[in-house]
Design a protein around this motif. Sequence first.
Motif: not given
Length: 74
Positions: A31-35, A37-45, A47-50, A59-64
């Motif tokens: 969410v911090r690196h690509n808000p 795309v990653f919108k946790p308050r929405e469903k689906p959360w 949105h790769a097209e964005n 961004t995905v590589k930063k997922c701990p």
Amino acid sequence: MDPKNLTKEYSNGEVTIVWKSGLCEHAAECVRHNPEVFKPREKPWIHAENSTTEKIIETVKKCPSGALTFYLNS
């Protein structure tokens, strides 16, 4: 289907994001690196097209937790 252990895929046509809910630690790095795309308050959360493929991969590589992975579509 266990809602705590789902695997879902989201694509922008070039790259597909794979999310495994059972691994997610909710660190919110995505969410911090690509808000856009990653919108946790929405469903689906997710949105790769964005976003661009390059930014999604970065961004995905930063997922701990490893809950987010990706593959390139052929």
